[in-house]
Every structure is written in structure tokens, then in C-alpha cells.
Scaffold this active site. Structure first.
Site, PDB file in Angstrom:
ATOM      1  N   ARG A 221      -1.309 -30.250  27.586  1.00  0.00           N
ATOM      2  CA  ARG A 221      -1.725 -28.844  27.622  1.00  0.00           C
ATOM      3  C   ARG A 221      -1.057 -27.995  26.545  1.00  0.00           C
ATOM      4  O   ARG A 221       0.121 -28.143  26.244  1.00  0.00           O
ATOM      5  CB  ARG A 221      -1.379 -28.242  28.983  1.00  0.00           C
ATOM      6  CG  ARG A 221      -1.614 -26.745  28.982  1.00  0.00           C
ATOM      7  CD  ARG A 221      -1.489 -26.113  30.290  1.00  0.00           C
ATOM      8  NE  ARG A 221      -0.213 -26.365  30.920  1.00  0.00           N
ATOM      9  CZ  ARG A 221       0.047 -26.015  32.177  1.00  0.00           C
ATOM     10  NH1 ARG A 221      -0.889 -25.445  32.895  1.00  0.00           N
ATOM     11  NH2 ARG A 221       1.208 -26.245  32.699  1.00  0.00           N
TER      12      ARG A 221
ATOM     13  N   ARG B 159       8.509 -30.491  39.331  1.00  0.00           N
ATOM     14  CA  ARG B 159       7.411 -29.573  39.705  1.00  0.00           C
ATOM     15  C   ARG B 159       6.477 -30.233  40.704  1.00  0.00           C
ATOM     16  O   ARG B 159       6.040 -29.601  41.662  1.00  0.00           O
ATOM     17  CB  ARG B 159       6.606 -29.164  38.455  1.00  0.00           C
ATOM     18  CG  ARG B 159       7.292 -28.086  37.658  1.00  0.00           C
ATOM     19  CD  ARG B 159       6.657 -27.943  36.290  1.00  0.00           C
ATOM     20  NE  ARG B 159       5.322 -27.392  36.333  1.00  0.00           N
ATOM     21  CZ  ARG B 159       4.450 -27.527  35.329  1.00  0.00           C
ATOM     22  NH1 ARG B 159       4.778 -28.206  34.252  1.00  0.00           N
ATOM     23  NH2 ARG B 159       3.266 -26.976  35.428  1.00  0.00           N
TER      24      ARG B 159
ATOM     25  N   LYS C 275      -6.074 -24.364  37.904  1.00  0.00           N
ATOM     26  CA  LYS C 275      -6.131 -23.019  38.506  1.00  0.00           C
ATOM     27  C   LYS C 275      -6.332 -21.955  37.423  1.00  0.00           C
ATOM     28  O   LYS C 275      -7.199 -21.092  37.535  1.00  0.00           O
ATOM     29  CB  LYS C 275      -4.839 -22.721  39.300  1.00  0.00           C
ATOM     30  CG  LYS C 275      -4.537 -23.712  40.409  1.00  0.00           C
ATOM     31  CD  LYS C 275      -3.270 -23.357  41.182  1.00  0.00           C
ATOM     32  CE  LYS C 275      -1.989 -23.412  40.378  1.00  0.00           C
ATOM     33  NZ  LYS C 275      -1.597 -24.751  39.904  1.00  0.00           N
TER      34      LYS C 275
ATOM     35  N   ARG D 243       4.148 -25.482  26.826  1.00  0.00           N
ATOM     36  CA  ARG D 243       4.918 -24.706  27.792  1.00  0.00           C
ATOM     37  C   ARG D 243       6.237 -25.425  28.063  1.00  0.00           C
ATOM     38  O   ARG D 243       6.267 -26.641  28.164  1.00  0.00           O
ATOM     39  CB  ARG D 243       4.109 -24.577  29.090  1.00  0.00           C
ATOM     40  CG  ARG D 243       4.077 -23.180  29.634  1.00  0.00           C
ATOM     41  CD  ARG D 243       3.058 -23.041  30.719  1.00  0.00           C
ATOM     42  NE  ARG D 243       3.530 -23.550  31.990  1.00  0.00           N
ATOM     43  CZ  ARG D 243       2.841 -23.451  33.117  1.00  0.00           C
ATOM     44  NH1 ARG D 243       1.669 -22.881  33.124  1.00  0.00           N
ATOM     45  NH2 ARG D 243       3.331 -23.914  34.242  1.00  0.00           N
TER      46      ARG D 243
ATOM     47  N   ARG E 227       3.211 -20.205  47.478  1.00  0.00           N
ATOM     48  CA  ARG E 227       3.669 -21.566  47.182  1.00  0.00           C
ATOM     49  C   ARG E 227       4.551 -22.114  48.284  1.00  0.00           C
ATOM     50  O   ARG E 227       4.966 -23.269  48.220  1.00  0.00           O
ATOM     51  CB  ARG E 227       4.510 -21.506  45.912  1.00  0.00           C
ATOM     52  CG  ARG E 227       3.778 -21.917  44.677  1.00  0.00           C
ATOM     53  CD  ARG E 227       4.770 -21.841  43.537  1.00  0.00           C
ATOM     54  NE  ARG E 227       4.398 -22.716  42.476  1.00  0.00           N
ATOM     55  CZ  ARG E 227       3.586 -22.363  41.488  1.00  0.00           C
ATOM     56  NH1 ARG E 227       3.042 -21.180  41.450  1.00  0.00           N
ATOM     57  NH2 ARG E 227       3.320 -23.221  40.535  1.00  0.00           N
TER      58      ARG E 227
HETATM   59  P1  AP5 Z   1      -4.452 -25.299  33.918  1.00  0.00           P
HETATM   60  O1  AP5 Z   1      -5.678 -24.512  34.183  1.00  0.00           O
HETATM   61  O2  AP5 Z   1      -3.443 -24.746  32.959  1.00  0.00           O
HETATM   62  O3  AP5 Z   1      -3.764 -25.758  35.291  1.00  0.00           O
HETATM   63  P2  AP5 Z   1      -2.944 -24.912  36.370  1.00  0.00           P
HETATM   64  O4  AP5 Z   1      -3.397 -25.373  37.715  1.00  0.00           O
HETATM   65  O5  AP5 Z   1      -3.018 -23.457  36.072  1.00  0.00           O
HETATM   66  O6  AP5 Z   1      -1.503 -25.530  36.126  1.00  0.00           O
HETATM   67  P3  AP5 Z   1      -0.077 -24.807  35.983  1.00  0.00           P
HETATM   68  O7  AP5 Z   1       0.830 -25.811  35.322  1.00  0.00           O
HETATM   69  O8  AP5 Z   1      -0.203 -23.466  35.348  1.00  0.00           O
HETATM   70  O9  AP5 Z   1       0.322 -24.669  37.443  1.00  0.00           O
HETATM   71  P4  AP5 Z   1       1.727 -24.487  38.010  1.00  0.00           P
HETATM   72  O10 AP5 Z   1       1.388 -24.204  39.409  1.00  0.00           O
HETATM   73  O11 AP5 Z   1       2.652 -25.623  37.748  1.00  0.00           O
HETATM   74  O12 AP5 Z   1       2.372 -23.321  37.111  1.00  0.00           O
HETATM   75  P5  AP5 Z   1       2.497 -21.739  37.276  1.00  0.00           P
HETATM   76  O13 AP5 Z   1       2.325 -21.127  35.956  1.00  0.00           O
HETATM   77  O14 AP5 Z   1       1.677 -21.252  38.424  1.00  0.00           O
HETATM   78  O15 AP5 Z   1      -4.916 -26.763  33.380  1.00  0.00           O
HETATM   79  C1  AP5 Z   1      -3.957 -27.700  32.934  1.00  0.00           C
HETATM   80  C2  AP5 Z   1      -4.465 -28.391  31.656  1.00  0.00           C
HETATM   81  O16 AP5 Z   1      -5.600 -29.177  31.981  1.00  0.00           O
HETATM   82  C3  AP5 Z   1      -4.949 -27.424  30.538  1.00  0.00           C
HETATM   83  O17 AP5 Z   1      -4.635 -27.983  29.291  1.00  0.00           O
HETATM   84  C4  AP5 Z   1      -6.454 -27.363  30.745  1.00  0.00           C
HETATM   85  O18 AP5 Z   1      -7.136 -27.070  29.546  1.00  0.00           O
HETATM   86  C5  AP5 Z   1      -6.729 -28.791  31.219  1.00  0.00           C
HETATM   87  N1  AP5 Z   1      -7.873 -28.894  32.115  1.00  0.00           N
HETATM   88  C6  AP5 Z   1      -8.245 -28.024  33.108  1.00  0.00           C
HETATM   89  N2  AP5 Z   1      -9.334 -28.470  33.727  1.00  0.00           N
HETATM   90  C7  AP5 Z   1      -9.643 -29.674  33.149  1.00  0.00           C
HETATM   91  C8  AP5 Z   1     -10.662 -30.653  33.360  1.00  0.00           C
HETATM   92  N3  AP5 Z   1     -11.591 -30.490  34.304  1.00  0.00           N
HETATM   93  N4  AP5 Z   1     -10.659 -31.765  32.593  1.00  0.00           N
HETATM   94  C9  AP5 Z   1      -9.728 -31.938  31.635  1.00  0.00           C
HETATM   95  N5  AP5 Z   1      -8.746 -31.046  31.362  1.00  0.00           N
HETATM   96  C10 AP5 Z   1      -8.702 -29.942  32.122  1.00  0.00           C
HETATM   97  O19 AP5 Z   1       4.031 -21.580  37.728  1.00  0.00           O
HETATM   98  C11 AP5 Z   1       5.072 -21.932  36.837  1.00  0.00           C
HETATM   99  C12 AP5 Z   1       6.422 -21.822  37.514  1.00  0.00           C
HETATM  100  O20 AP5 Z   1       6.657 -20.463  37.912  1.00  0.00           O
HETATM  101  C13 AP5 Z   1       6.607 -22.637  38.808  1.00  0.00           C
HETATM  102  O21 AP5 Z   1       6.958 -23.979  38.528  1.00  0.00           O
HETATM  103  C14 AP5 Z   1       7.747 -21.846  39.455  1.00  0.00           C
HETATM  104  O22 AP5 Z   1       8.969 -22.132  38.860  1.00  0.00           O
HETATM  105  C15 AP5 Z   1       7.389 -20.411  39.139  1.00  0.00           C
HETATM  106  N6  AP5 Z   1       6.547 -19.772  40.168  1.00  0.00           N
HETATM  107  C16 AP5 Z   1       5.272 -19.320  39.989  1.00  0.00           C
HETATM  108  N7  AP5 Z   1       4.786 -18.820  41.138  1.00  0.00           N
HETATM  109  C17 AP5 Z   1       5.771 -18.950  42.055  1.00  0.00           C
HETATM  110  C18 AP5 Z   1       5.860 -18.648  43.443  1.00  0.00           C
HETATM  111  N8  AP5 Z   1       4.809 -18.121  44.101  1.00  0.00           N
HETATM  112  N9  AP5 Z   1       7.024 -18.944  44.077  1.00  0.00           N
HETATM  113  C19 AP5 Z   1       8.058 -19.471  43.428  1.00  0.00           C
HETATM  114  N10 AP5 Z   1       8.059 -19.789  42.117  1.00  0.00           N
HETATM  115  C20 AP5 Z   1       6.913 -19.538  41.435  1.00  0.00           C
HETATM  116 MG    MG Z   2      -1.599 -22.000  35.482  1.00  0.00          MG
END
Ligand code: AP5
Ligand code: MG
Length: 214
Positions: free
Chosen positions: A127, A165, A13, A154, A88
Site C-alpha cells: 500500500r 496490528r 475500509k 505508511r 475498535r
Molecule cells: P485500505 O482501504 O487502505 O484498507 P483499510 O481497511 O483502510 O486499512 P488500514 O490499514 O487503514 O486499517 P487500520 O485499521 O489498520 O488503520 P487505521 O488507519 O484505521 O486498503 C489497503 C490497501 O489495499 C490499499 O493499498 C488499497 O489500495 C488496497 N486495496 C483495497 N481494496 C482492494 C482490493 N479489492 N483488491 C486489491 N487491493 C485493494 O488506524 C491506524 C492506527 O491508528 C491503529 O493501528 C491504531 O494504532 C490507531 N487507531 C485508529 N483508530 C483507533 C481506535 N478507534 N482506537 C485505538 N486506536 C486507534
Molecule cells: Mg484506512
């Protein structure tokens, strides 16, 4: 162009949102990034959120809904937005429907990045992130290409937080996709392949000039 990026942890994402922001000049609104900024600044919300994120749990709905409401009211999102990490839960999705309606806007597309579990786990374990601007990088990178900051792992990519997660995603966030299925807004993007290949699929789903395709 009002876009929502949906997908499991590690589905890409943030990676694809960054590309969309650069290409279309609309803000990337990432609730995870916003929470990590609060934690880094040591605010009251940051203190509350830090142990929740570290354990891979979700921050309460009312806090997250308030956060996104305040963010969408800022003038920079008038030309469009890319929301990543919200909604979410089903209550968050219902609140976003109301919020977008109240702002006189509508969602144009929900981009679902579909990636196999094994691939997700591999991506998360390797990552690296920039602590200054939050951009993410695959393994093997050492400094941020934009600001030169040394990359770090992270907190919630450490093995003990990854399983919860994924579990909470399956129980609370998969139903969010069902919420949008009936709207005809969902584009399912095959998340296998290189970042550039997936970018090509995302752009094809959006259409170059706001003409959307399923
Ligand atoms: P990346 O692009 O970083 O993936 P992502 O989908 O953004 O993954 P996240 O871990 O950020 O998602 P998340 O939903 O767990 O965390 P968030 O920060 O939203 O890609 C991942 C890796 O793969 C990178 O190294 C990238 O380079 C690589 N990659 C990408 N594409 C690739 C490809 N095609 N091939 C190979 N490699 C590739 O949320 C964090 C925390 O915040 C949550 O756990 C929760 O505690 C809280 N939170 C956030 N939003 C809410 C909400 N709405 N409600 C409640 N709690 C919330
Ligand atoms: Mg992300």
C-alpha cells in the site's frame, strides 16, 4: 445515512469509504487519519499517539471516545457519516451507542469487509498513501490522483508493525463485531475481488436511497 465500516487492517475500509464519500457527499470520519493528522501537526495528542501507532498498538479508549464525540458534534455530519476505524474495542462500541443515541441518531448499517489473512498482508505490504490527503493507493502508483503529492509507505505498514496490528485486531476488535451481530445491522461483504466488485457489493448492501439490505 449513518454508516460504520468494519474490517481488519488492509481490508479496504479507507478505499470504500472514499467511494461512499464521493457518491453520497457525507463525511468520512477515519480515526486513523485523524491521529496521523495530529502526528503530522506535532500536537500533544500526536506526540502521545506516534509511538503507539508505530508499534501497531491502540490509543487509549478515553482519548478515542473523546475524539469521535467531538467529531460527530460538528454540523457536517448531520446529513450522515461514514465512520472508519472506530469502534475498535467493546468499550468504544458501548460509548458510540450512547453517543449516537444522545445525538438523536442511529446507525443504519455496519459494513463488514471480510478479507482472508494472506490477502490482508499482501495489500498492507504494497500500500501507498498520500501524505497530504491520506488517500490510499495500490502498488505501482507514484503520485496522488487528487493533489499530485508523491506517495509514501505508511509507518505502520512496515513489516515489524503489521503483526501486532493483526494480533490486536483479533483480540480486541473481533469482539466488536459480536457487539453488533445481535442488532441486525451487520452486512457481511465478501472482500475478495477487485475494488469495483467490492464497491458493487457495498452499494447493494446499502441500497441506493437509504433502503438497507442484509
Ligand atoms: P485500505 O482501504 O487502505 O484498507 P483499510 O481497511 O483502510 O486499512 P488500514 O490499514 O487503514 O486499517 P487500520 O485499521 O489498520 O488503520 P487505521 O488507519 O484505521 O486498503 C489497503 C490497501 O489495499 C490499499 O493499498 C488499497 O489500495 C488496497 N486495496 C483495497 N481494496 C482492494 C482490493 N479489492 N483488491 C486489491 N487491493 C485493494 O488506524 C491506524 C492506527 O491508528 C491503529 O493501528 C491504531 O494504532 C490507531 N487507531 C485508529 N483508530 C483507533 C481506535 N478507534 N482506537 C485505538 N486506536 C486507534
Ligand atoms: Mg484506512
Amino acid at each position: 445515512m449513518n454508516l460504520l465500516l468494519y474490517g481488519a487492517p488492509g481490508s479496504g475500509k479507507g478505499t470504500q469509504a472514499n467511494m461512499l464519500r464521493n457518491r453520497f457527499g457525507i463525511p468520512h470520519i477515519a480515526t486513523g487519519d485523524m491521529l496521523r493528522a495530529e502526528i503530522a501537526a506535532g500536537t500533544e495528542l500526536g506526540l502521545l499517539a506516534q509511538p503507539i501507532l508505530a508499534k501497531g498498538q491502540y490509543v487509549p479508549d478515553d482519548i478515542m471516545i473523546g475524539m469521535i464525540r467531538n467529531r460527530l458534534r460538528k454540523p457536517d455530519s448531520e446529513a450522515g457519516f461514514i465512520i472508519d476505524g472506530f469502534p475498535r474495542t467493546v468499550p468504544q462500541a458501548e460509548a458510540l451507542d450512547v453517543l449516537v443515541h444522545d445525538l438523536g441518531r442511529s446507525l443504519d448499517r455496519v459494513l463488514y469487509l471480510k478479507v482472508e489473512m494472506e490477502e490482508l498482508l499482501q495489500r498492507l505490504s504494497g500500500r501507498l498513501v498520500c501524505p497530504a490527503c491520506q488517500r490510499t493507493y495500490p502498488p505501482g502508483t507514484t503520485v496522488c490522483a487528487v493533489d499530485g503529492t508523491l506517495l509514501v509507505q505508511r509507518e505502520d505498514d512496515k513489516t515489524e508493525a503489521v503483526k501486532p496490528r493483526i494480533e490486536i485486531y483479533l483480540s480486541k476488535t473481533v469482539p466488536v463485531l459480536e457487539h453488533y451481530r445481535g442488532t441486525g445491522l451487520v452486512s457481511e461483504i465478501d472482500g475478495r475481488g477487485t475494488i469495483d466488485e467490492i464497491t458493487g457489493r457495498v452499494l447493494a448492501a446499502i441500497g441506493e436511497n437509504g433502503r438497507f439490505h442484509t
